[in-house]
Design an enzyme around this catalytic site. Structure first.
Site, PDB file in Angstrom:
ATOM      1  N   GLY A  63       0.844  -1.190   0.000  1.00  0.00           N
ATOM      2  CA  GLY A  63       0.000   0.000   0.000  1.00  0.00           C
ATOM      3  C   GLY A  63       0.880   1.240   0.000  1.00  0.00           C
ATOM      4  O   GLY A  63       1.988   1.222   0.536  1.00  0.00           O
ATOM      5  N   GLN A  68       3.192  10.037   0.540  1.00  0.00           N
ATOM      6  CA  GLN A  68       4.482   9.362   0.728  1.00  0.00           C
ATOM      7  C   GLN A  68       5.423   9.575  -0.455  1.00  0.00           C
ATOM      8  O   GLN A  68       6.627   9.369  -0.337  1.00  0.00           O
ATOM      9  CB  GLN A  68       4.280   7.860   0.950  1.00  0.00           C
ATOM     10  CG  GLN A  68       3.603   7.513   2.261  1.00  0.00           C
ATOM     11  CD  GLN A  68       3.436   6.011   2.403  1.00  0.00           C
ATOM     12  OE1 GLN A  68       2.450   5.447   1.930  1.00  0.00           O
ATOM     13  NE2 GLN A  68       4.405   5.364   3.024  1.00  0.00           N
ATOM     14  N   CYS A 111       5.979   0.097   7.164  1.00  0.00           N
ATOM     15  CA  CYS A 111       5.599   1.221   6.300  1.00  0.00           C
ATOM     16  C   CYS A 111       6.796   1.613   5.442  1.00  0.00           C
ATOM     17  O   CYS A 111       7.920   1.668   5.944  1.00  0.00           O
ATOM     18  CB  CYS A 111       5.180   2.395   7.191  1.00  0.00           C
ATOM     19  SG  CYS A 111       4.716   3.867   6.276  1.00  0.00           S
ATOM     20  N   LEU A 112       6.555   1.897   4.172  1.00  0.00           N
ATOM     21  CA  LEU A 112       7.654   2.271   3.272  1.00  0.00           C
ATOM     22  C   LEU A 112       8.323   3.581   3.714  1.00  0.00           C
ATOM     23  O   LEU A 112       9.469   3.825   3.371  1.00  0.00           O
ATOM     24  CB  LEU A 112       7.144   2.406   1.829  1.00  0.00           C
ATOM     25  CG  LEU A 112       6.612   1.111   1.200  1.00  0.00           C
ATOM     26  CD1 LEU A 112       6.095   1.371  -0.210  1.00  0.00           C
ATOM     27  CD2 LEU A 112       7.684   0.028   1.181  1.00  0.00           C
ATOM     28  N   HIS A 153      -4.362   1.747   7.609  1.00  0.00           N
ATOM     29  CA  HIS A 153      -2.990   2.251   7.706  1.00  0.00           C
ATOM     30  C   HIS A 153      -2.766   3.338   6.642  1.00  0.00           C
ATOM     31  O   HIS A 153      -2.231   4.409   6.938  1.00  0.00           O
ATOM     32  CB  HIS A 153      -2.013   1.079   7.502  1.00  0.00           C
ATOM     33  CG  HIS A 153      -0.571   1.467   7.383  1.00  0.00           C
ATOM     34  ND1 HIS A 153       0.399   1.031   8.259  1.00  0.00           N
ATOM     35  CD2 HIS A 153       0.084   2.251   6.475  1.00  0.00           C
ATOM     36  CE1 HIS A 153       1.574   1.533   7.888  1.00  0.00           C
ATOM     37  NE2 HIS A 153       1.414   2.272   6.810  1.00  0.00           N
ATOM     38  N   GLU A 154      -3.210   3.057   5.400  1.00  0.00           N
ATOM     39  CA  GLU A 154      -3.006   4.014   4.305  1.00  0.00           C
ATOM     40  C   GLU A 154      -3.851   5.275   4.505  1.00  0.00           C
ATOM     41  O   GLU A 154      -3.390   6.386   4.245  1.00  0.00           O
ATOM     42  CB  GLU A 154      -3.321   3.370   2.958  1.00  0.00           C
ATOM     43  CG  GLU A 154      -2.460   2.157   2.601  1.00  0.00           C
ATOM     44  CD  GLU A 154      -0.969   2.416   2.725  1.00  0.00           C
ATOM     45  OE1 GLU A 154      -0.523   3.553   2.544  1.00  0.00           O
ATOM     46  OE2 GLU A 154      -0.239   1.451   3.042  1.00  0.00           O
ATOM     47  N   HIS A 157      -2.334   7.846   6.656  1.00  0.00           N
ATOM     48  CA  HIS A 157      -1.340   8.711   6.001  1.00  0.00           C
ATOM     49  C   HIS A 157      -1.998   9.998   5.489  1.00  0.00           C
ATOM     50  O   HIS A 157      -1.385  11.060   5.504  1.00  0.00           O
ATOM     51  CB  HIS A 157      -0.692   7.996   4.814  1.00  0.00           C
ATOM     52  CG  HIS A 157       0.431   7.083   5.197  1.00  0.00           C
ATOM     53  ND1 HIS A 157       1.579   7.529   5.796  1.00  0.00           N
ATOM     54  CD2 HIS A 157       0.593   5.742   5.044  1.00  0.00           C
ATOM     55  CE1 HIS A 157       2.402   6.504   6.004  1.00  0.00           C
ATOM     56  NE2 HIS A 157       1.822   5.400   5.559  1.00  0.00           N
TER      57      HIS A 157
HETATM   58 NI    NI Z   1       2.632   3.466   5.546  1.00  0.00          NI
END
Ligand code: NI
Length: 186
Positions: A63, A68, A111-112, A153-154, A157
């Site tokens: 995701g 991001q 998380c990226l 989670h996304e 963000h």
């Molecule tokens: Ni994330």
């Protein structure tokens, strides 16, 4: 607030034919911003969503939120297909949670934007979401399991929240320090 780094990042992102976008990592202040609603779903946005998806696949991740990769707009891409399964790209524009279950599930999240750091986070097991799809059509979906965890989670963000924000200050600061060191070492 204006920041030279963002201008440079934005210029890189604006280049045509560039599929892989740089992913911001903590403590980049842009990750703390509340993203703005998407106004129009057009080809330019679809190109951006395709680039986001490629960036996510390359990372690799399941995701990715637009903020991001430096664009604070309310847009997510996801693909929860498992290895060996056909790709299942999903696009969520202006997603909104309309219902969450009382029951919680714990998942070891990563998380990226917080590379190599993982933590157990509790979230509602199920949720209902409304959103616009790739073509700008209004849709709703009932998410369960990993899908529910991932989309929450996304969605966080888009409101400037990262999973480590749910940890104690001590653990959160430790994670940020480790990421800063990792990024510095390249
Ligand atoms: Ni994330």
């Amino acid at each position: 607030m204006y920041h030279i780094t963002y201008k440079l990042k934005a210029q890189r992102i604006d280049q045509k034919n560039m599929a892989l976008l740089p992913i911001l990592t903590v403590p980049d202040p842009l990750l703390k911003t509340v993203s703005s609603p998407v106004e129009t779903v057009d080809d330019a946005l679809r190109n951006f969503m395709d680039d986001m998806l490629e960036t996510m696949y390359a990372a690799p991740g399941i995701g990715l939120a637009a903020v991001q990769v430096g664009r604070p707009i309310r847009l997510l891409v996801m693909d929860l297909a498992e290895e060996g399964e056909a790709p299942d790209p999903q696009y969520y524009i202006n997603p909104e949670i309309t219902w969450t279950s009382e029951e919680l599930a714990t998942y070891n999240e990563g998380c990226l934007s917080v590379p190599d750091q993982y933590a157990d986070i509790d979230r509602p097991t199920e949720c209902k979401i409304t959103y616009l799809d790739y073509h700008g059509k209004k849709q709703k979906i009932h998410a369960t399991g990993l899908f529910s965890t991932c989309i929450q989670h996304e969605l966080d963000h888009l409101n400037g929240i990262i999973f480590i924000d749910y940890l104690s200050t001590l653990k959160k600061n430790m994670a940020v320090r480790k990421v800063k060191k990792l990024v510095k070492e390249g």
